[in-house]
Design an enzyme around this catalytic site. Structure first.
Site, short mmCIF file in Angstrom:
data_model
loop_
_atom_site.label_atom_id
_atom_site.label_comp_id
_atom_site.label_asym_id
_atom_site.label_seq_id
_atom_site.Cartn_x
_atom_site.Cartn_y
_atom_site.Cartn_z
N GLU A 35 0.87 -1.18 0.00
CA GLU A 35 0.00 0.00 0.00
C GLU A 35 0.90 1.21 0.00
O GLU A 35 1.95 1.21 0.64
CB GLU A 35 -0.83 0.05 1.29
N PRO B 225 3.29 8.71 1.94
CA PRO B 225 3.73 8.21 0.63
C PRO B 225 5.23 7.93 0.59
O PRO B 225 6.01 8.55 1.32
CB PRO B 225 3.36 9.35 -0.33
N SER B 226 5.60 7.03 -0.28
CA SER B 226 7.01 6.67 -0.55
C SER B 226 7.76 6.25 0.71
O SER B 226 8.97 6.44 0.81
CB SER B 226 7.75 7.82 -1.24
N ARG B 227 7.03 5.76 1.68
CA ARG B 227 7.64 5.21 2.91
C ARG B 227 8.30 6.28 3.79
O ARG B 227 9.11 5.95 4.66
CB ARG B 227 8.67 4.10 2.58
N LEU B 228 7.99 7.55 3.53
CA LEU B 228 8.57 8.61 4.36
C LEU B 228 7.60 8.90 5.50
O LEU B 228 7.00 9.98 5.59
CB LEU B 228 8.82 9.87 3.52
#
Ligand SMILES: NC(=O)C1=CN([C@@H]2O[C@H](COP(=O)(O)OP(=O)(O)OC[C@H]3O[C@@H](n4cnc5c(N)ncnc54)[C@H](OP(=O)(O)O)[C@@H]3O)[C@@H](O)[C@H]2O)[C@H](O)CC1
Ligand SMILES: Cc1cc2nc3c(=O)[nH]c(=O)nc-3n(C[C@H](O)[C@H](O)[C@H](O)COP(=O)(O)O)c2cc1C
Ligand SMILES: Cc1ncc(COP(=O)(O)O)c(C=O)c1O
Ligand SMILES: [K+]
Length: 514
Positions: free
Chosen positions: A322, A503-506
């Site tokens: 996700e 988002p983007s694992r940040l």
């Protein structure tokens, strides 16, 4: 491999403390290390004595039943499908508008179960001249309200008020209507989902213009799939258009949808559907039809308008992910008191109607550091800590006796949030345990006595028999005594981490060590 043995288990309750976020820090990078978890036999035994957990137990059971009933599904011939339609709209008093609304809603909810609007926003609905096309128009309206961006191609419109009304409704939502010429020859780039509502169970012969060309464009998308390139997911309503209603894709030259939503009951061609997602919709079939056609259909779970049938999807585990999209969670947003912050997020989880927001993973370890985790239910949280209840002779209790430290983990998936809490653990007072024990449903109290948690038992019958004996003993309504070995624990927190997915694992991770 060693055979499975049966263990039993029981439950637990929760509370919290007052500390400040003076040490709070935002840590962005996420560990990229991956873990290899060895597989082992897990002796288990989920014992839910009678239905103290009522509806919830029933609804999860019907989902399991639905998964187990896949073999027994029945299929309708083309003649039977038309007959069912006639009976529904004749002696059974339905109108076509009603059935179409429910059919279209089923299609939209099936699509939404598999293809999330955040990733699959652009939907093209291709509608044919009959009721199948009408289902497509209804589905498009619901998908719009679910957050998708539908466009419609409806080249042969029917002049009846039902259809013109559906078109007006979509126009009022500014849903674009595209002609066949407006559509690109190559449909692979402009859409994430294509809904095939061209032909339903009244299809016969070979497709005539302009539908032959549209079906050909859908078929061309097969090449992208074969080359493993991204192309829109194709969802067929009731029948993959161009397929023979009973024999399927006889020429083996038509498109193969990724998803089929069968309405009322699958038609014979659905036996040839090999795609990953087969759903059933049209939750309006009364028992008289079920009996007349000897239909074997899976139960719909809860209040759902659709149910998955067919084989479970084969997923690429490595590709499951996700992308979390949430508001930022910054230092200025966090309450200085982590317990108040926890309560705030807990209340959000309750307000979001998440299932079991108080379910938490409890990790303990032996004195030589052997860890283990399991779910328990938070039963209270306040300045003094987090409370849960369990069996004092269980594995977790043994761990806590020799190493009174634990970590708790909450994951509120629907909110993209996780909370970690670590600290030292003590038993709650006998009075507190007594009080909580007697507040539980009678079944859970008896279950706590019947179940020697974490020990191996000869079989489920052992628990059922013990439970029945206890039911007899206490059938006169006398007080059920709390077993000595049952009670609560309270974790006094030393460390919190509040995680909100981004988002983007940040991700945002705010922690407070006390
Ligand atoms: N009880 C239910 O399950 C309900 C199902 N619903 C949906 O209704 C369809 C069946 O609808 P129906 O209108 O009977 O039929 P179709 O949608 O399949 O379409 C019929 C029209 O298609 C034309 N047609 C047929 N074959 C061809 C062809 N080879 N080329 C071009 N056109 C074709 C046909 O024209 P004809 O001149 O050939 O008669 C019709 O115009 C069902 O599948 C469900 O999706 C209801 O919405 C709810 C109840
Ligand atoms: C959602 C959920 C909630 C649970 N709640 C409790 C609980 O509150 N107390 C409890 O003793 N077991 C509870 N269990 C069962 C435990 O996970 C576990 O099977 C049992 O406590 C035995 O664990 P142990 O052998 O590691 O001590 C729950 C299980 C689930 C899935
Ligand atoms: C074995 C066991 N014990 C206790 C509980 C908590 O139950 P209650 O909410 O009745 O205290 C659970 C919850 O699932 C459980 O499985
Ligand atoms: K169709």
């Amino acid at each position: 491999m060693r055979p499975f043995l049966r263990k039993t288990h029981l439950m637990t309750r929760l509370f919290f403390t007052h500390h400040s976020f003076s040490n709070s820090t935002l840590i962005i990078p996420q560990s990229s290390r991956s873990f290899q978890i060895p597989l082992f036999n897990i002796p288990h035994g989920v014992f839910r004595p009678n239905s103290s957990s009522g509806i919830r137990w029933f609804s999860s059971k019907s989902r399991v039943e639905a998964m187990q009933n896949l073999e027994a599904i029945s299929y309708l011939s083309q003649r039977e499908a038309a007959e069912v339609d006639e009976i529904l709209m004749g002696s059974l008093g339905f109108s076509v508008d009603q059935l179409m609304e429910l059919a279209g809603l089923s299609v939209a909810t099936s699509v939404a179960e598999v293809y999330k609007a955040s990733e699959y926003k652009r939907v093209l609905v291709i509608c044919g001249p009959g009721n199948n096309g009408g289902d497509g128009l209804v589905a498009a309206r619901h998908l719009f309200h679910f957050g998708y961006k539908p466009s419609i191609c409806y080249p042969k419109r029917t002049a009846k008020p039902l259809y013109t009304g559906l078109v007006t409704q979509l126009e009022s939502l500014s849903v674009p209507f595209l002609t066949v010429d407006d559509l690109p020859l190559d449909l692979s780039k402009d859409f994430d989902i294509i809904i095939d509502a061209i032909f339903g169970f009244s299809f016969h012969g070979a497709p005539r213009p302009p539908f032959d060309d549209l079906i050909q464009r859908l078929t061309s998308l097969n090449d992208y799939k074969e080359a493993n390139q991204r192309s829109p997911a194709i969802v067929s309503v009731d029948i993959p258009s161009g397929w023979h209603v009973e024999e399927g894709d006889i020429s083996d030259s038509s498109f193969k949808p990724d998803m089929l939503v069968s309405l009322t009951a699958p038609k014979l061609c659905a036996k040839k559907f090999n795609g990953p997602h087969h759903f059933l919709g049209g939750r309006f079939v009364p028992p008289s039809i079920v009996n007349k056609y000897n239909l074997h259909l899976p139960p719909y779970p809860g209040t759902a308008m659709c149910v998955r049938i067919g084989k479970p999807p084969q997923v690429d585990i490595a590709a499951l992910r996700e992308n979390y999209i949430s508001p930022e969670f910054l230092e200025e947003n966090v309450d200085a008191d982590p317990i108040r912050q926890f309560r705030k997020w807990f209340d959000d989880a309750v307000a979001a109607n998440l299932r079991e927001p108080n379910a938490m993973s409890l990790s303990t370890a032996t004195s030589d550091g052997k860890p283990s985790s399991r779910m328990v239910l938070l039963k209270g949280v306040d300045e003094d800590g987090f409370v849960w209840y369990t069996n004092y002779e269980s594995r977790k209790a043994h761990d806590l006796a020799e190493n009174p430290r634990a970590s708790l983990l909450f994951f509120w998936e629907g909110l993209n949030r996780q909370v970690r809490v670590e600290g030292s653990v003590q038993k709650v007072s006998e009075e507190e345990s007594e009080q909580y024990f007697h507040s539980r449903p009678q079944g859970s109290q008896l279950g706590a006595i019947a179940s020697p948690q974490s020990s191996v038992v000869p079989g489920r019958h052992f628990l059922i028999n013990k439970y029945k004996e206890l039911e007899d003993t206490f059938s006169n309504g006398s007080l059920i005594p709390k077993p000595k070995h049952w009670g609560g624990y309270r974790l006094k927190p030393e460390l919190f981490e509040f995680w909100q997915g981004q988002p983007s694992r940040l991700h945002d991770r705010l922690f407070s060590s006390l």
